[in-house]
Design an enzyme around this catalytic site. Structure first.
Site, short mmCIF file in Angstrom:
data_model
loop_
_atom_site.label_atom_id
_atom_site.label_comp_id
_atom_site.label_asym_id
_atom_site.label_seq_id
_atom_site.Cartn_x
_atom_site.Cartn_y
_atom_site.Cartn_z
N CYS A 58 64.56 88.78 100.77
CA CYS A 58 64.68 88.94 99.33
C CYS A 58 63.47 88.33 98.62
CB CYS A 58 65.96 88.28 98.83
SG CYS A 58 66.23 88.47 97.05
N CYS A 62 65.66 81.90 94.89
CA CYS A 62 66.86 81.08 94.64
C CYS A 62 66.89 79.94 95.64
CB CYS A 62 68.11 81.95 94.75
SG CYS A 62 68.10 83.40 93.68
N CYS A 65 69.30 79.81 98.81
CA CYS A 65 69.57 81.01 99.59
C CYS A 65 68.76 81.10 100.88
CB CYS A 65 69.31 82.24 98.74
SG CYS A 65 69.83 83.78 99.54
N CYS A 102 83.68 93.53 99.58
CA CYS A 102 82.46 93.25 98.84
C CYS A 102 81.24 93.46 99.73
CB CYS A 102 82.47 91.82 98.32
SG CYS A 102 83.98 91.39 97.42
N CYS A 133 83.42 96.18 95.72
CA CYS A 133 82.55 95.26 94.98
C CYS A 133 81.17 95.31 95.63
CB CYS A 133 83.11 93.84 95.02
SG CYS A 133 82.11 92.62 94.13
N CYS A 193 82.41 90.39 88.42
CA CYS A 193 82.68 89.23 89.27
C CYS A 193 81.51 88.28 89.04
CB CYS A 193 82.76 89.67 90.74
SG CYS A 193 83.04 88.31 91.89
N ARG A 265 88.36 82.61 92.18
CA ARG A 265 88.26 82.66 93.63
C ARG A 265 87.59 81.42 94.19
NH1 ARG A 265 85.80 87.18 94.14
NH2 ARG A 265 87.75 88.34 94.23
#
Length: 335
Positions: A58, A62, A65, A102, A133, A193, A265
């Protein structure tokens, strides 16, 4: 403390949320459970399962991550999964009791060249009887509409933390970028979400700020995932001090009060919690969990441990329809 509201409201102030967050734990839990009982069935937990359909590489940075190309975490980048493999995983999740599936792709943004493949996955998973999702980074309006037409129920795009702390966590996109994608999804008719991650070195004021930002979304996100940071070696936040489970439970209880009609959640981080810690978070008002052995690239308690936990609590997993049924009238045992 203000009176407990059983219906969603959009006039929460940061100060009011802080008053909830800092209340004595028994008072906070009492109000959270009052809201939960008014809106959700007792002793029911909905199960979702998350699959990494495109892992690693990616372009975002972040700090939490393992999939960022900016950090050396030992994770090997992989191509987008084949449709048939995604469907096979969805069937396995369904057979294991999950009713929401998801799909996560480690992208900065969804490219138009990949849109037909993601849409095909959504349609195929939907055909298996599962709620769908996707999380695939930033979206353009036409992409959100295409995913909705394919049958997408939810789009996950977490705000992660407060507006003030966000640039400490990621610098390759802005808070406004996040909110823009959220707006595109809402305009396309996709459920949201949207939640955050606790334990990234932020202070309590940032956790309060995150919840306040979420409360300003109108309507509120239909699902609010609360994650505990899973420290990954090689990432900037890999040495972050652990957040306490009590602090996690506080955040969940406040979310249950502020978002009375939303799923709350208990998401990443359960693998590092004791049974008692997970139970505390559910007693705080969480009514959904991620199941399966893996949560994207990190470990997650498997089916055996989850069933043992729910059994010990006297809880049972249920479909989203059963979980969303208004709570039963309380009666005395034996009455």
């Amino acid at each position: 403390m203000p009176m407990t509201d059983m219906q969603p409201r959009h006039d929460w102030t940061r100060e009011a949320i802080a008053a909830l967050y800092e209340a004595p734990l028994d008072t906070l839990f009492s109000k959270a459970l009052e809201v939960k009982s008014a809106n959700w069935a007792d002793g029911k937990v909905q199960k979702s399962q998350l699959l990494s359909i495109k892992t690693g590489g990616c372009a975002e940075n972040c700090g939490y991550c393992s999939q960022s190309a900016h950090f050396d975490t030992g994770l090997k980048a992989e191509k987008l999964m084949a449709l048939e493999d995604v469907v096979a995983a969805a069937r396995q999740a369904r057979d294991g009791g999950a009713d929401r599936f998801c799909m996560g792709a480690a992208w900065r943004e969804l490219k138009d060249r990949d849109l037909p493949k993601i849409a095909a996955m959504v349609s195929a998973v939907k055909a298996e009887g599962l709620e769908t999702c996707v999380t695939a980074g930033m979206l353009e309006p036409h992409q959100a509409h295409a995913l909705r037409e394919a049958g997408l129920d939810y789009y996950n795009h977490n705000l992660d933390t407060s507006r003030e702390y966000y640039s400490t966590v990621v610098s390759t996109r802005t808070y406004e970028d996040r909110l823009e994608t959220i707006a595109h999804c809402r305009e396309a008719g996709i459920n949201l979400c949207v939640g955050g991650i606790l334990g990234m070195g932020e202070g309590r004021e940032d956790r309060i700020g995150l919840i306040h930002e979420l409360s300003k979304l109108n309507p509120h996100p239909e699902s609010v995932p609360i994650n505990m940071l899973v420290p990954i070696e090689g990432t900037p936040l890999g040495d972050s001090p652990a957040i306490s489970v009590i602090e996690m439970a506080r955040a969940i209880a406040v979310c249950r009060i502020v978002f009375p009609k939303s799923w709350v959640r208990l998401s990443a981080g359960r693998e590092g919690m004791t049974e008692e810690g997970q139970a505390l978070c559910m007693l705080a008002g969480a009514n959904s969990i991620f199941v399966g052995d893996r949560l994207l690239t990190t470990d997650n308690p498997g089916e055996t441990r989850d069933e043992a936990l729910l059994s010990a609590m006297g809880f049972e997993h249920a479909s989203r329809e059963e979980t969303a049924t208004p709570a039963r009238k309380h009666t005395l045992i034996g009455a």
